[in-house]
Write an enzyme that holds these catalytic residues in place. Structure first.
Site, mmCIF file in Angstrom:
data_model
loop_
_atom_site.group_PDB
_atom_site.id
_atom_site.type_symbol
_atom_site.label_atom_id
_atom_site.label_comp_id
_atom_site.label_asym_id
_atom_site.label_seq_id
_atom_site.Cartn_x
_atom_site.Cartn_y
_atom_site.Cartn_z
ATOM 1 N N CYS A 229 -0.418 6.263 9.829
ATOM 2 C CA CYS A 229 0.784 5.564 10.309
ATOM 3 C C CYS A 229 0.396 4.325 11.088
ATOM 4 C CB CYS A 229 1.579 6.436 11.271
ATOM 5 S SG CYS A 229 2.134 7.972 10.606
ATOM 6 N N ASN B 203 -2.552 5.506 16.381
ATOM 7 C CA ASN B 203 -3.701 5.214 15.519
ATOM 8 C C ASN B 203 -4.154 3.797 15.795
ATOM 9 O OD1 ASN B 203 -3.676 7.721 14.068
ATOM 10 N ND2 ASN B 203 -1.838 6.976 13.031
ATOM 11 N N CYS C 158 7.321 -4.283 15.937
ATOM 12 C CA CYS C 158 6.848 -3.253 16.858
ATOM 13 C C CYS C 158 5.378 -3.532 17.207
ATOM 14 C CB CYS C 158 7.015 -1.875 16.228
ATOM 15 S SG CYS C 158 8.720 -1.596 15.667
ATOM 16 N N CYS D 34 6.883 -6.647 7.320
ATOM 17 C CA CYS D 34 8.043 -5.959 7.896
ATOM 18 C C CYS D 34 8.924 -6.946 8.632
ATOM 19 C CB CYS D 34 7.565 -4.857 8.846
ATOM 20 S SG CYS D 34 8.906 -3.822 9.476
ATOM 21 N N GLU E 50 0.828 -1.200 0.000
ATOM 22 C CA GLU E 50 0.000 0.000 0.000
ATOM 23 C C GLU E 50 0.864 1.253 0.000
ATOM 24 O OE1 GLU E 50 -3.351 -2.332 2.660
ATOM 25 O OE2 GLU E 50 -2.430 -0.572 3.517
ATOM 26 N N CYS F 118 3.514 8.424 0.584
ATOM 27 C CA CYS F 118 4.147 7.562 1.583
ATOM 28 C C CYS F 118 4.338 6.176 0.963
ATOM 29 C CB CYS F 118 3.243 7.514 2.814
ATOM 30 S SG CYS F 118 3.888 6.476 4.124
ATOM 31 N N GLY G 113 6.925 -1.653 6.092
ATOM 32 C CA GLY G 113 8.291 -2.160 6.051
ATOM 33 C C GLY G 113 9.323 -1.263 6.696
ATOM 34 N N GLU G 114 10.497 -1.836 6.913
ATOM 35 C CA GLU G 114 11.627 -1.104 7.476
ATOM 36 C C GLU G 114 12.622 -0.854 6.329
ATOM 37 O OE1 GLU G 114 12.799 0.553 10.080
ATOM 38 O OE2 GLU G 114 14.658 0.687 8.941
ATOM 39 N N CYS H 188 2.238 -1.517 15.669
ATOM 40 C CA CYS H 188 2.168 -1.312 14.223
ATOM 41 C C CYS H 188 1.551 -2.529 13.535
ATOM 42 C CB CYS H 188 3.565 -1.056 13.678
ATOM 43 S SG CYS H 188 3.597 -0.865 11.889
ATOM 44 N N SER I 223 12.323 6.598 14.360
ATOM 45 C CA SER I 223 11.171 6.302 15.216
ATOM 46 C C SER I 223 11.681 5.891 16.586
ATOM 47 C CB SER I 223 10.331 5.182 14.604
ATOM 48 O OG SER I 223 9.898 5.585 13.322
ATOM 49 N N LEU I 224 11.664 6.825 17.504
ATOM 50 C CA LEU I 224 12.235 6.572 18.829
ATOM 51 C C LEU I 224 11.215 5.852 19.715
ATOM 52 C CD1 LEU I 224 14.949 7.209 20.217
ATOM 53 C CD2 LEU I 224 13.794 9.143 21.291
ATOM 54 N N ASN I 225 10.107 6.493 19.936
ATOM 55 C CA ASN I 225 8.931 5.861 20.566
ATOM 56 C C ASN I 225 9.088 5.432 22.018
ATOM 57 O OD1 ASN I 225 7.760 6.150 18.066
ATOM 58 N ND2 ASN I 225 8.072 4.042 17.450
#
Ligand code: SAH
Length: 370
Positions: free
Chosen positions: A340, A297, A121, A117, A92, A110, A166-167, A124, A220-222
Site C-alpha cells: 500500500c 510502508n 496524501c 492520483c 501497476e 489490487c 489512484g482515487e 502515499c 481510508s480514514l487515517n
C-alpha cells in the site's frame, strides 16, 4: 479506417455495432462472452461465429489487451505487474496470494484506477506523482484479464480490491463501467460484487455510487481530527471534512452480514498515540465496521516513519478493548515496492534530492489479516 477495439466498447456500443452490420442481436453477447469469459485476444478463435462473420469482424475490429511489461515477484509470493498503456503511461497492479490457513485459495488482485492520483496524501507515493490521467473502463478491466491470463486455469483470481494507484471515486464513471463488466453474470468476468472492495480516501458525495455498484466499501480514514487530516490528506479533507465523511458513511446502506472497513495508516508520532486510538473509537461509534491498521510502508524520500511493532499492538489493543474489531494488515510485497502506498514512480530527480536516502524496508509481519 483503423479497426474498432472491441474491448474498449461498452455492451451497448457493441450491440449498436452488431446491429449496424445487420447481425442478429445475440451475436453481441457471444462476442462479449469471448472477450470477458474466455479472455480471448484472437478473433479467429471465436468458434461459435461463422467463418464469414469472423473474417468480417477481424477485418474491421481488433481486441486490445494489456500485457505487463514487467512482472516482479516478491519473496512472499506477491507479484507486481507493470503495464505500459497505449500512450506509454505506466500503471501497476499487485497480485496477493493469501496463504493463511483459513483461505488458502484466496488470490486478490489490487487494481489501479488512475495514472497517478487526483489527491495529495502525504504518505502515499502515488499521491506525490500528481494526476497524469484517468484510466478508461477497459484499462481497469484489462488488468484483471491480463493477470488471469498469466495464471494457470485452476488458479482463479478470487477477490478484487480497488486500492492501487489512484482515487477510484475521482474516476467514478469509468470505475462503475468496469465493475459492470467485471460482475455481469451472463457475459462479464463474473465476479460477485461481494468479492470486490472499493477503497476511497473519502469523496463523500460519491458513496451513493458505490452503493449502486453493490461492492464493499473501504474508507481510508487515517486521522481522527480535521487538523490532522488536513495535514495528511489535504485535498480530500478540505473538500469533505471528517464530519461530512462520517455522516456519509453512516448513511451508507451496508448489506446484511457485511460491514464497512476503515483503513488507518499508522504513522509514527503523527497519528499513533493513545489519544488517537481513543478518538478513533469514538468516531466509529454506531457504525457497523472494522478497522484495518496499516503500519506505514516506507518509500524513498518520504519523511514519515513506521511505528514500532509494540506501538502498533498497543494502538490495536485500545481499539479491541473498546469493542472495535481492529486488524493489523500484514504488508506484502514490500521488497518489490508493491505494498500500500508504494505504487508509482517519482521523477528521478525528486528521489535523489530528498535527504533521507534509500528505504529501510521492514518485512516482518506482525500478524496477518485479510
Ligand atoms: N485512493 C484510495 C485507494 C488507494 S490507497 C484510498 O485512499 O483509499 C490504498 C490504501 O493504502 C489506503 O488506505 C491508503 O491510506 C493506504 N496507504 C497509502 N500510502 C500508504 C503507505 N505509504 N503505507 C501504508 N499504507 C498506505
Amino acid at each position: 479506417m483503423s479497426p474498432v477495439d472491441l474491448i474498449a466498447l461498452s455492451a451497448d456500443e457493441l450491440a449498436t455495432l452488431v446491429r449496424t452490420w445487420g447481425w442478429p442481436r445475440y451475436r453481441a453477447r457471444q462476442i462479449l462472452r469471448w472477450l470477458y469469459r474466455a479472455r480471448l485476444t484472437d478473433i479467429a478463435a471465436m468458434t461459435d461465429l461463422s467463418h464469414a462473420d469472423r473474417t468480417r469482424l477481424a477485418a474491421e475490429a481488433c481486441i486490445g489487451a494489456l500485457a505487463p511489461s514487467t512482472v516482479l515477484t516478491s519473496e512472499d509470493g506477491t507479484r507486481k505487474f507493470i503495464f505500459s498503456l497505449e500512450d506509454a503511461k505506466r500503471i501497476e497492479s499487485v497480485l496477493i496470494p493469501d496463504t493463511s490457513s483459513r483461505s488458502t485459495d484466496r488470490l486478490t488482485l489490487c487494481l489501479s484506477t488512475q495514472v497517478g492520483c487526483t489527491l495529495d496524501c502525504t504518505f502515499c507515493l502515488t499521491g506525490q506523482m500528481g494526476l497524469q490521467r484517468n484510466l478508461l473502463a477497459h484499462e481497469i478491466v484489462g488488468q484483471v484479464l491480463a493477470a488471469q491470463r498469466l495464471l494457470p486455469e485452476d488458479r482463479p483470481i478470487t477477490n478484487l480490491v480497488l486500492m492501487g494507484m489512484g482515487e477510484p471515486l475521482a474516476n467514478a464513471t469509468a470505475v462503475e463501467e468496469a465493475i459492470l463488466r467485471l460482475t455481469n453474470q451472463s457475459w462479464g468476468v463474473g465476479f460477485s460484487p461481494r468479492r470486490i472492495t472499493l477503497s476511497t480516501a473519502g469523496l463523500s458525495s460519491r458513496l451513493k455510487q458505490v452503493a449502486r455498484m453493490g461492492v464493499n466499501l473501504a474508507v481510508s480514514l487515517n486521522a481522527t481530527t480535521n487538523e490532522q487530516r488536513d495535514r495528511l490528506m489535504p485535498a480530500v479533507n478540505k473538500a469533505y471534512p471528517l464530519e461530512r465523511l462520517l455522516a456519509a458513511c453512516r448513511a451508507f446502506p451496508v448489506k446484511p452480514r457485511r460491514r464497512l472497513t476503515f483503513e488507518y495508516v499508522l504513522l509514527a508520532g503523527e497519528n499513533d498515540t493513545e489519544q488517537d486510538a481513543a478518538r478513533l473509537v469514538k468516531l466509529m461509534r454506531g457504525i457497523r465496521c472494522k478497522v484495518n491498521l496499516i503500519p506505514f510502508n516506507e518509500f524513498p524520500g518520504n519523511p514519515h516513519q513506521r511505528p514500532s511493532d509494540e506501538r502498533v499492538l498497543r494502538f490495536q489493543g485500545i481499539l479491541t478493548r473498546h469493542g472495535l474489531d481492529a486488524f493489523i494488515r500484514k504488508s506484502k510485497g514490500q521488497d518489490i515496492l508493491g505494498a500500500c502506498g508504494q505504487l508509482g514512480t517519482l521523477p528521478e530527480a525528486s528521489v535523489l534530492v530528498r535527504p533521507s536516502g534509500p528505504p529501510s524496508l521492514h518485512s516482518i509481519p506482525i500478524h496477518s489479516h485479510s
